[in-house]
Scaffold this active site. Structure first.
Site, PDB file in Angstrom:
ATOM      1  N   TYR A  11       0.834  -1.218   0.000  1.00 17.12           N
ATOM      2  CA  TYR A  11       0.000   0.000   0.000  1.00 17.12           C
ATOM      3  C   TYR A  11       0.867   1.267   0.000  1.00 17.12           C
ATOM      4  O   TYR A  11       0.805   2.085  -0.932  1.00 17.12           O
ATOM      5  CB  TYR A  11      -0.921  -0.072   1.228  1.00 17.12           C
ATOM      6  CG  TYR A  11      -1.691   1.171   1.569  1.00 17.12           C
ATOM      7  CD1 TYR A  11      -2.387   1.903   0.597  1.00 17.12           C
ATOM      8  CD2 TYR A  11      -1.770   1.595   2.898  1.00 17.12           C
ATOM      9  CE1 TYR A  11      -3.113   3.029   0.948  1.00 17.12           C
ATOM     10  CE2 TYR A  11      -2.505   2.713   3.255  1.00 17.12           C
ATOM     11  CZ  TYR A  11      -3.165   3.434   2.280  1.00 17.12           C
ATOM     12  OH  TYR A  11      -3.887   4.546   2.625  1.00 17.12           O
ATOM     13  N   TYR A 141       5.450  -5.813  17.282  1.00 15.99           N
ATOM     14  CA  TYR A 141       5.544  -4.995  16.060  1.00 15.99           C
ATOM     15  C   TYR A 141       6.336  -3.721  16.352  1.00 15.99           C
ATOM     16  O   TYR A 141       7.359  -3.433  15.707  1.00 15.99           O
ATOM     17  CB  TYR A 141       4.139  -4.674  15.538  1.00 15.99           C
ATOM     18  CG  TYR A 141       4.133  -3.642  14.443  1.00 15.99           C
ATOM     19  CD1 TYR A 141       4.837  -3.859  13.260  1.00 15.99           C
ATOM     20  CD2 TYR A 141       3.433  -2.445  14.588  1.00 15.99           C
ATOM     21  CE1 TYR A 141       4.842  -2.900  12.258  1.00 15.99           C
ATOM     22  CE2 TYR A 141       3.430  -1.490  13.591  1.00 15.99           C
ATOM     23  CZ  TYR A 141       4.141  -1.720  12.436  1.00 15.99           C
ATOM     24  OH  TYR A 141       4.152  -0.764  11.450  1.00 15.99           O
TER      25      TYR A 141
END
Ligand code: UFG
Length: 336
Positions: A11, A141
């Protein structure tokens, strides 16, 4: 400048490729297509399918393609998945990332821009969040992104690697060519638009936060504005550029938040989306999602002061409108 864009079929990577082309640079895309889409990359842009963690292949690619700088967008990037499978996040984001740095050293590529995240801050003490805020990620993350930022700093002081880490807040919107579609879809705006299309209704994850309307506040930033910042950051890694280091010897990593410096609540995003699509969007209020802080808004002045970055598409309806237009043009997502 010839730039290797890892994750260039994803993206943010694909829209950064568009921005590089528009600025007259020469992107080369590397993507394993695990979440990216081949058709998001224009056919005349060199495309290599593979992983940035393959040091031998990367050193070869960097040399063969005469790469001058790396835009490192590829990574595992789902908070929930990172809590369930930290091994994958450490292997890919940290071990794979260091393999890429080693390949760059071998090939003599000394410039890198890194896609980092607001998740490095965890739950901040103050908002808007300045770059100097303590880094206390609350999931693997954010932790793996923080670790790679540190690696860049040490590679800078020891080997002269020039780097910029860009800490994204909430990327949103679409370009004419590329947009956001994930499976599973965890992000708010695509989830709202999927509900508007009559797919699953939206669940608002909690309305009892300590915010004016009870829903969490985030700093949404148009993906084309983000992409523009990548081009400026890459240019700031030029040899001799004082923003990323002294002309000779070790370098100083530059770290910039990328946000608009303004927050919008989940309900405000939902209402803006209803204005864009022109009808009510079905939704229910559910329990909170684990690990969602109430407010994450960027102090965004460093990117404008140092990089000369000016986000231009900060209006919520503009962002959501571009995402909606892209979905209407691509009702089945990407062809491949
Ligand atoms: N939300 C809902 N319903 C949904 C999806 C999201 O209510 O179906 C809410 C979330 O609870 C949150 C807000 O919408 O309050 C935004 O959620 P997103 O998942 O779109 O984005 P996050 O702010 O959770 O995550 C973003 C990036 C992450 C990054 C994080 C930093 O997408 O990569 O910011 O904290 F780690």
């Amino acid at each position: 400048m010839r730039v290797l864009v890892t994750g260039g079929a994803g993206y943010i990577g694909s829209i950064s490729v568009e921005a590089l082309l528009a600025a007259g640079h020469e992107p080369v895309v590397l993507d394993d297509l695990s979440t990216g889409h081949r058709t998001s990359v224009p056919p005349d842009v060199p495309f290599h399918r593979g992983t940035y963690g393959d040091q031998i292949a990367m050193a070869h690619l960097l040399e063969a393609q005469r790469i001058e700088a790396i835009l490192h967008c590829a990574a595992r990037s789902l908070v929930g998945e990172s809590v369930r499978e930290p091994s994958r996040y450490y292997r890919e984001n940290v071990v794979g990332g260091v393999a890429l740095l080693e390949a760059a050293r071998e090939a003599g590529v000394g410039r890198i821009v890194f896609s980092s995240t607001a998740a490095v801050y965890g739950i901040p003490d103050e908002t808007p969040i300045p770059e100097e805020a303590p880094l206390r990620p609350i999931n693997p993350y954010g932790e793996t992104k923080r670790t790679f930022e540190s690696a860049l700093a040490w590679y800078g002081s020891a080997y002269g690697l020039r780097s910029v880490s860009l800490r994204y807040f909430n990327a949103a919107g679409a370009s004419d060519r590329n947009g956001e579609i994930h499976d599973p879809e965890t992000h708010l705006i695509p989830a709202i638009l999927a509900a508007a299309e009559g797919r699953a209704p939206l669940t608002v994850f909690g309305d009892d936060f300590d915010t004016p309307d009870g829903t969490p506040i985030r700093d949404y930033i148009h993906v084309e504005d983000l992409a523009g910042a990548h081009v400026l950051a890459l240019e700031a890694t030029a040899p001799g550029d004082v923003r990323t280091g002294p002309p000779a010897g070790g370098s100083v990593p530059l770290v910039c938040n990328l946000g608009n410096g303004r927050g919008a609540s989940v309900k405000e995003v939902l209402h803006a989306a209803e204005t864009v699509v022109g009808r009510p969007i079905p939704h229910v209020v559910g329990p909170r999602r684990e690990g969602d802080p109430p407010i994450l808004v960027a102090a965004a002045d460093r990117a404008s002061a140092v990089l000369g970055w000016r986000p231009e598409l900060g209006d919520l309806e503009t962002m959501i409108g571009s995402a909606w237009a892209w979905r209407r043009r691509n009702p089945d997502g990407y062809a491949a």
